[in-house]
Design a protein around this motif. Sequence first.
Motif, PDB file in Angstrom:
ATOM      1  N   ILE A 153       0.861  -1.187   0.000  1.00 11.61           N
ATOM      2  CA  ILE A 153       0.000   0.000   0.000  1.00 11.61           C
ATOM      3  C   ILE A 153       0.895   1.234   0.000  1.00 11.61           C
ATOM      4  CG2 ILE A 153      -1.760   1.283   1.258  1.00 11.61           C
ATOM      5  CD1 ILE A 153      -2.508  -1.399   2.607  1.00 11.61           C
ATOM      6  N   SER A 154       0.745   2.076  -1.023  1.00 16.48           N
ATOM      7  CA  SER A 154       1.583   3.278  -1.098  1.00 16.48           C
ATOM      8  C   SER A 154       1.027   4.423  -0.255  1.00 16.48           C
ATOM      9  CB  SER A 154       1.726   3.730  -2.554  1.00 16.48           C
ATOM     10  OG  SER A 154       0.455   4.057  -3.080  1.00 16.48           O
ATOM     11  N   ASP A 155      -0.275   4.414   0.012  1.00 18.32           N
ATOM     12  CA  ASP A 155      -0.896   5.511   0.762  1.00 18.32           C
ATOM     13  C   ASP A 155      -1.495   5.019   2.078  1.00 18.32           C
ATOM     14  OD1 ASP A 155      -2.878   4.014  -0.456  1.00 18.32           O
ATOM     15  OD2 ASP A 155      -4.136   5.738  -0.931  1.00 18.32           O
ATOM     16  N   ALA A 156      -0.743   4.178   2.786  1.00 15.10           N
ATOM     17  CA  ALA A 156      -1.229   3.615   4.041  1.00 15.10           C
ATOM     18  C   ALA A 156      -1.449   4.730   5.064  1.00 15.10           C
ATOM     19  CB  ALA A 156      -0.215   2.606   4.579  1.00 15.10           C
ATOM     20  N   PRO A 157      -2.541   4.627   5.818  1.00 14.60           N
ATOM     21  CA  PRO A 157      -2.828   5.658   6.818  1.00 14.60           C
ATOM     22  C   PRO A 157      -1.828   5.611   7.974  1.00 14.60           C
ATOM     23  CG  PRO A 157      -4.418   3.884   6.971  1.00 14.60           C
ATOM     24  CD  PRO A 157      -3.558   3.594   5.780  1.00 14.60           C
ATOM     25  N   ALA A 158      -1.397   6.768   8.400  1.00 10.28           N
ATOM     26  CA  ALA A 158      -0.446   6.856   9.512  1.00 10.28           C
ATOM     27  C   ALA A 158      -1.111   6.356  10.797  1.00 10.28           C
ATOM     28  CB  ALA A 158       0.017   8.292   9.681  1.00 10.28           C
ATOM     29  N   GLY A 159      -0.346   5.674  11.593  1.00 20.63           N
ATOM     30  CA  GLY A 159      -0.826   5.235  12.892  1.00 20.63           C
ATOM     31  C   GLY A 159      -1.600   3.932  12.906  1.00 20.63           C
ATOM     32  N   LEU A 160      -1.771   3.312  11.742  1.00 21.13           N
ATOM     33  CA  LEU A 160      -2.466   2.025  11.698  1.00 21.13           C
ATOM     34  C   LEU A 160      -1.510   0.940  11.232  1.00 21.13           C
ATOM     35  CD1 LEU A 160      -5.981   2.623  10.098  1.00 21.13           C
ATOM     36  CD2 LEU A 160      -5.431   2.200  12.472  1.00 21.13           C
ATOM     37  N   GLU A 161      -1.642  -0.220  11.817  1.00 20.08           N
ATOM     38  CA  GLU A 161      -0.864  -1.363  11.364  1.00 20.08           C
ATOM     39  C   GLU A 161      -1.382  -1.782   9.992  1.00 20.08           C
ATOM     40  OE1 GLU A 161       0.370  -5.856  12.857  1.00 20.08           O
ATOM     41  OE2 GLU A 161      -1.159  -4.741  13.954  1.00 20.08           O
ATOM     42  N   CYS A 162      -0.478  -1.971   9.047  1.00 16.39           N
ATOM     43  CA  CYS A 162      -0.828  -2.423   7.699  1.00 16.39           C
ATOM     44  C   CYS A 162      -0.042  -3.690   7.394  1.00 16.39           C
ATOM     45  CB  CYS A 162      -0.504  -1.348   6.663  1.00 16.39           C
ATOM     46  SG  CYS A 162      -1.482   0.132   6.844  1.00 16.39           S
ATOM     47  N   LEU A 163      -0.762  -4.757   7.079  1.00 15.45           N
ATOM     48  CA  LEU A 163      -0.133  -6.025   6.744  1.00 15.45           C
ATOM     49  C   LEU A 163      -0.448  -6.348   5.294  1.00 15.45           C
ATOM     50  CD1 LEU A 163      -1.204  -8.003   9.936  1.00 15.45           C
ATOM     51  CD2 LEU A 163       1.009  -6.920   9.496  1.00 15.45           C
ATOM     52  N   THR A 164       0.575  -6.744   4.560  1.00 15.60           N
ATOM     53  CA  THR A 164       0.381  -7.071   3.149  1.00 15.60           C
ATOM     54  C   THR A 164       0.941  -8.455   2.842  1.00 15.60           C
ATOM     55  OG1 THR A 164       2.447  -5.991   2.497  1.00 15.60           O
ATOM     56  CG2 THR A 164       0.445  -4.642   2.447  1.00 15.60           C
ATOM     57  N   GLY A 165       0.504  -9.005   1.708  1.00 15.66           N
ATOM     58  CA  GLY A 165       1.024 -10.284   1.226  1.00 15.66           C
ATOM     59  C   GLY A 165       0.852 -11.411   2.225  1.00 15.66           C
ATOM     60  N   ASP A 166       1.922 -12.172   2.415  1.00 13.36           N
ATOM     61  CA  ASP A 166       1.872 -13.329   3.314  1.00 13.36           C
ATOM     62  C   ASP A 166       1.588 -12.939   4.762  1.00 13.36           C
ATOM     63  OD1 ASP A 166       2.294 -15.161   1.269  1.00 13.36           O
ATOM     64  OD2 ASP A 166       4.462 -15.277   1.594  1.00 13.36           O
ATOM     65  N   ALA A 167       2.073 -11.776   5.193  1.00 14.59           N
ATOM     66  CA  ALA A 167       1.814 -11.335   6.575  1.00 14.59           C
ATOM     67  C   ALA A 167       0.316 -11.135   6.806  1.00 14.59           C
ATOM     68  CB  ALA A 167       2.587 -10.054   6.875  1.00 14.59           C
ATOM     69  N   ALA A 168      -0.385 -10.609   5.818  1.00 12.20           N
ATOM     70  CA  ALA A 168      -1.836 -10.432   5.928  1.00 12.20           C
ATOM     71  C   ALA A 168      -2.526 -11.788   6.002  1.00 12.20           C
ATOM     72  CB  ALA A 168      -2.361  -9.625   4.741  1.00 12.20           C
ATOM     73  N   LYS A 169      -2.086 -12.718   5.174  1.00  9.74           N
ATOM     74  CA  LYS A 169      -2.686 -14.055   5.149  1.00  9.74           C
ATOM     75  C   LYS A 169      -2.487 -14.762   6.490  1.00  9.74           C
ATOM     76  CE  LYS A 169      -2.585 -18.315   2.477  1.00  9.74           C
ATOM     77  NZ  LYS A 169      -2.039 -19.007   1.312  1.00  9.74           N
ATOM     78  N   VAL A 170      -1.274 -14.682   7.037  1.00  6.32           N
ATOM     79  CA  VAL A 170      -0.984 -15.328   8.320  1.00  6.32           C
ATOM     80  C   VAL A 170      -1.858 -14.732   9.428  1.00  6.32           C
ATOM     81  CG1 VAL A 170       0.802 -15.585  10.102  1.00  6.32           C
ATOM     82  CG2 VAL A 170       1.344 -16.063   7.710  1.00  6.32           C
TER      83      VAL A 170
END
Length: 111
Positions: A39-56
């Motif tokens: 995510i290029s425009d992820a909101p500040a202060g929130l945890e953002c998980l992408t790819g395999d980390a999101a799946k796990v």
Amino acid sequence: MASSEAAIWGYGREGQAALAHLKETRPDLKLVILNDTPISDAPAGLECLTGDAAKVALISGRFALVVKSPGISLYRPEIAQAKAKGTRFTSGTNLWFEAHPNARTIAVTGT
């Protein structure tokens, strides 16, 4: 729901709208953004998980609620795994209907 965490899965227009709605209506809820791609425009202060980390995180049962964007198939195996651990899935549309139970609604669907 045991966990007080919720996730927004898919951070396009609908995911961003769901985030704004939940921040306003449920300020007590810890929110996490999940996305299949970075995510290029992820909101500040929130945890953002992408790819395999999101799946796990999904299959771990970490979230009480996941607001899933419509482009994410309900048939993905991680959804079944998360549901088996008690995660509830919903959509931005369902959030709107929950907030407006007495509204008379006309919907036009399609692309």
